[in-house]
Design a protein around this motif. Structure first.
Motif, PDB file in Angstrom:
ATOM      1  N   ASP A 135       0.831  -1.204   0.000  1.00 50.65           N
ATOM      2  CA  ASP A 135       0.000   0.000   0.000  1.00 50.65           C
ATOM      3  C   ASP A 135       0.865   1.253   0.000  1.00 50.65           C
ATOM      4  OD1 ASP A 135      -2.259  -1.511   0.005  1.00 50.65           O
ATOM      5  OD2 ASP A 135      -2.579  -1.400   2.171  1.00 50.65           O
ATOM      6  N   MET A 136       1.914   1.248   0.833  1.00 51.63           N
ATOM      7  CA  MET A 136       2.797   2.402   0.899  1.00 51.63           C
ATOM      8  C   MET A 136       3.486   2.637  -0.437  1.00 51.63           C
ATOM      9  SD  MET A 136       6.278   3.002   3.073  1.00 51.63           S
ATOM     10  CE  MET A 136       7.155   2.065   1.828  1.00 51.63           C
ATOM     11  N   THR A 137       3.939   1.548  -1.068  1.00 51.93           N
ATOM     12  CA  THR A 137       4.617   1.666  -2.359  1.00 51.93           C
ATOM     13  C   THR A 137       3.688   2.259  -3.410  1.00 51.93           C
ATOM     14  OG1 THR A 137       5.945  -0.275  -1.806  1.00 51.93           O
ATOM     15  CG2 THR A 137       5.909   0.405  -4.113  1.00 51.93           C
ATOM     16  N   THR A 138       2.429   1.837  -3.381  1.00 52.97           N
ATOM     17  CA  THR A 138       1.450   2.381  -4.332  1.00 52.97           C
ATOM     18  C   THR A 138       1.262   3.875  -4.119  1.00 52.97           C
ATOM     19  OG1 THR A 138       0.289   0.255  -4.369  1.00 52.97           O
ATOM     20  CG2 THR A 138      -0.916   2.178  -5.179  1.00 52.97           C
ATOM     21  N   LEU A 139       1.181   4.293  -2.854  1.00 51.55           N
ATOM     22  CA  LEU A 139       1.025   5.718  -2.560  1.00 51.55           C
ATOM     23  C   LEU A 139       2.237   6.514  -3.023  1.00 51.55           C
ATOM     24  CD1 LEU A 139      -0.560   5.543   1.008  1.00 51.55           C
ATOM     25  CD2 LEU A 139      -1.668   6.330  -1.081  1.00 51.55           C
ATOM     26  N   LEU A 140       3.423   5.981  -2.792  1.00 56.41           N
ATOM     27  CA  LEU A 140       4.633   6.681  -3.220  1.00 56.41           C
ATOM     28  C   LEU A 140       4.709   6.753  -4.740  1.00 56.41           C
ATOM     29  CD1 LEU A 140       7.317   5.352  -0.719  1.00 56.41           C
ATOM     30  CD2 LEU A 140       6.277   7.613  -0.795  1.00 56.41           C
ATOM     31  N   VAL A 169       2.602  12.100   6.187  1.00 57.79           N
ATOM     32  CA  VAL A 169       3.774  12.287   5.324  1.00 57.79           C
ATOM     33  C   VAL A 169       3.345  12.421   3.868  1.00 57.79           C
ATOM     34  CG1 VAL A 169       5.839  11.162   4.411  1.00 57.79           C
ATOM     35  CG2 VAL A 169       5.399  11.150   6.857  1.00 57.79           C
ATOM     36  N   ILE A 170       2.445  11.534   3.425  1.00 58.22           N
ATOM     37  CA  ILE A 170       1.960  11.607   2.048  1.00 58.22           C
ATOM     38  C   ILE A 170       1.246  12.929   1.803  1.00 58.22           C
ATOM     39  CG2 ILE A 170       0.407  10.574   0.359  1.00 58.22           C
ATOM     40  CD1 ILE A 170       2.939   8.969   0.891  1.00 58.22           C
ATOM     41  N   GLU A 171       0.438  13.364   2.769  1.00 60.47           N
ATOM     42  CA  GLU A 171      -0.262  14.641   2.637  1.00 60.47           C
ATOM     43  C   GLU A 171       0.728  15.799   2.573  1.00 60.47           C
ATOM     44  OE1 GLU A 171      -3.191  17.608   2.466  1.00 60.47           O
ATOM     45  OE2 GLU A 171      -3.237  15.461   2.027  1.00 60.47           O
ATOM     46  N   MET A 172       1.796  15.721   3.379  1.00 60.38           N
ATOM     47  CA  MET A 172       2.805  16.770   3.367  1.00 60.38           C
ATOM     48  C   MET A 172       3.495  16.833   2.008  1.00 60.38           C
ATOM     49  SD  MET A 172       6.206  17.120   5.737  1.00 60.38           S
ATOM     50  CE  MET A 172       6.896  15.680   4.925  1.00 60.38           C
ATOM     51  N   PHE A 173       3.829  15.662   1.439  1.00 62.32           N
ATOM     52  CA  PHE A 173       4.436  15.629   0.113  1.00 62.32           C
ATOM     53  C   PHE A 173       3.526  16.298  -0.913  1.00 62.32           C
ATOM     54  CE2 PHE A 173       7.155  11.581   0.914  1.00 62.32           C
ATOM     55  CZ  PHE A 173       8.086  12.364   1.571  1.00 62.32           C
ATOM     56  N   TYR A 174       2.255  15.964  -0.838  1.00 62.21           N
ATOM     57  CA  TYR A 174       1.299  16.531  -1.786  1.00 62.21           C
ATOM     58  C   TYR A 174       1.217  18.043  -1.636  1.00 62.21           C
ATOM     59  CZ  TYR A 174      -3.151  17.871  -3.835  1.00 62.21           C
ATOM     60  OH  TYR A 174      -4.111  18.510  -4.561  1.00 62.21           O
ATOM     61  N   PHE A 197      11.474  13.862   6.503  1.00 70.46           N
ATOM     62  CA  PHE A 197      10.837  13.583   5.227  1.00 70.46           C
ATOM     63  C   PHE A 197      10.798  14.836   4.361  1.00 70.46           C
ATOM     64  CE2 PHE A 197       9.662   9.454   6.559  1.00 70.46           C
ATOM     65  CZ  PHE A 197       9.331   9.549   7.895  1.00 70.46           C
ATOM     66  N   THR A 198      10.638  15.997   5.004  1.00 71.11           N
ATOM     67  CA  THR A 198      10.639  17.249   4.254  1.00 71.11           C
ATOM     68  C   THR A 198      11.972  17.452   3.552  1.00 71.11           C
ATOM     69  OG1 THR A 198       9.135  18.230   5.879  1.00 71.11           O
ATOM     70  CG2 THR A 198      10.289  19.744   4.420  1.00 71.11           C
TER      71      THR A 198
END
Length: 270
Positions: free
Chosen positions: A26-31, A90-95, A246-247
């Protein structure tokens, strides 16, 4: 008599994938979705983009090899880079970082004398001082307000970011009643811009103003063209969260993408 158990059928049933593999997938798909999103924003050649991803293959800790017979643990699984409970944030922050970068590019990339950069400090909008001020003065020119209005709108759209306004001068000395030196000139310019943002409804605690005088030149002060580049105002967007590690990784991703984009642009124009 109890029914006989078919040992052969039982032996044919494998153990299946480890439990952590489902979550990791799931994490890989999100990345993957995230990187595709970056690709769309950057608009670079797919081969070039893959080269960039290859150069950061270890950034997310997915290249470690687990020895045969070694049970996956927090120390030897790809999940070690991420704390599970923080993955969504983290995913939201990347976005959000990709989005603010895109918004800044859309608003200012075609403005003469403006650069948009990604550095360790954050996302930086670098603008020559003549956009805002006359030489040796700190009063905002009327024609600068459309630029500042757009900047204020973006700052308000991303309330999680703090913005540093940095004033820089060249080495030409100044000495008058209002500005005894370039220190005062650069500081007052930065503060003047900050006060404008506050007047537009931006919380003061999100802003800071710094004057660097001529201590951080981009180029040697050996010509008027170089001095013009050194006289500038920089807007530094930074976010202070628990995910700062992560940032920093994300900033490095954007820096490499921008570098490849510029390289590709140069190759096409030559």
């Amino acid at each position: 008599m109890p029914p006989e158990i078919n040992r052969q059928d039982d032996e044919d049933i494998g153990e299946g994938a480890p439990h952590w593999m489902v979550t990791f997938s799931d994490m890989t798909t999100l990345l993957l979705t995230f990187f595709v999103l970056l690709f769309t924003f950057a608009q670079i050649d797919l081969v070039k983009f893959r080269m960039v991803l290859g150069s950061i293959k270890e950034a997310f800790g997915v290249q470690r090899v687990t020895q045969k017979g070694q049970f996956p643990t927090a120390e030897n699984t790809p999940f070690q880079v991420f704390e599970y409970q923080k993955l969504d944030s983290v995913i939201e922050m990347f976005y959000r970082q990709a989005k603010i970068y895109k918004e800044l590019q859309k608003a200012f990339k075609n403005v003469p004398g403006v650069e948009i950069l990604v550095s360790e400090r954050g996302i930086v909008v670098r603008a020559e001082d003549k956009i805002f001020f006359d030489l040796g003065k700190a009063d905002i020119k009327p024609e600068a307000y459309p630029f500042l209005e757009k900047m204020a709108d973006i700052i308000k759209e991303f309330p999680e970011y703090k913005v540093g306004i940095e004033g820089h001068t060249c080495d030409l000395p100044i000495h008058n009643v209002r500005f005894p030196s370039n220190w005062e000139l650069s500081a007052v310019r930065a503060t003047t811009v900050l006060r404008y943002f506050v007047s537009q409804g931006i919380e003061p605690k999100r802003l800071k103003a710094i004057g660097y005088a001529d201590t951080k030149p981009l180029l040697p002060n050996t010509s008027e063209a170089n001095r013009s580049k050194n006289r500038r105002v920089e807007f530094v967007f930074s976010v202070e969260t628990e995910e700062q590690t992560f940032t920093r990784q994300f900033r490095e991703v954007l820096r490499k993408i921008e570098s490849e984009r510029l390289k590709l642009k140069t190759e096409k124009s030559s």
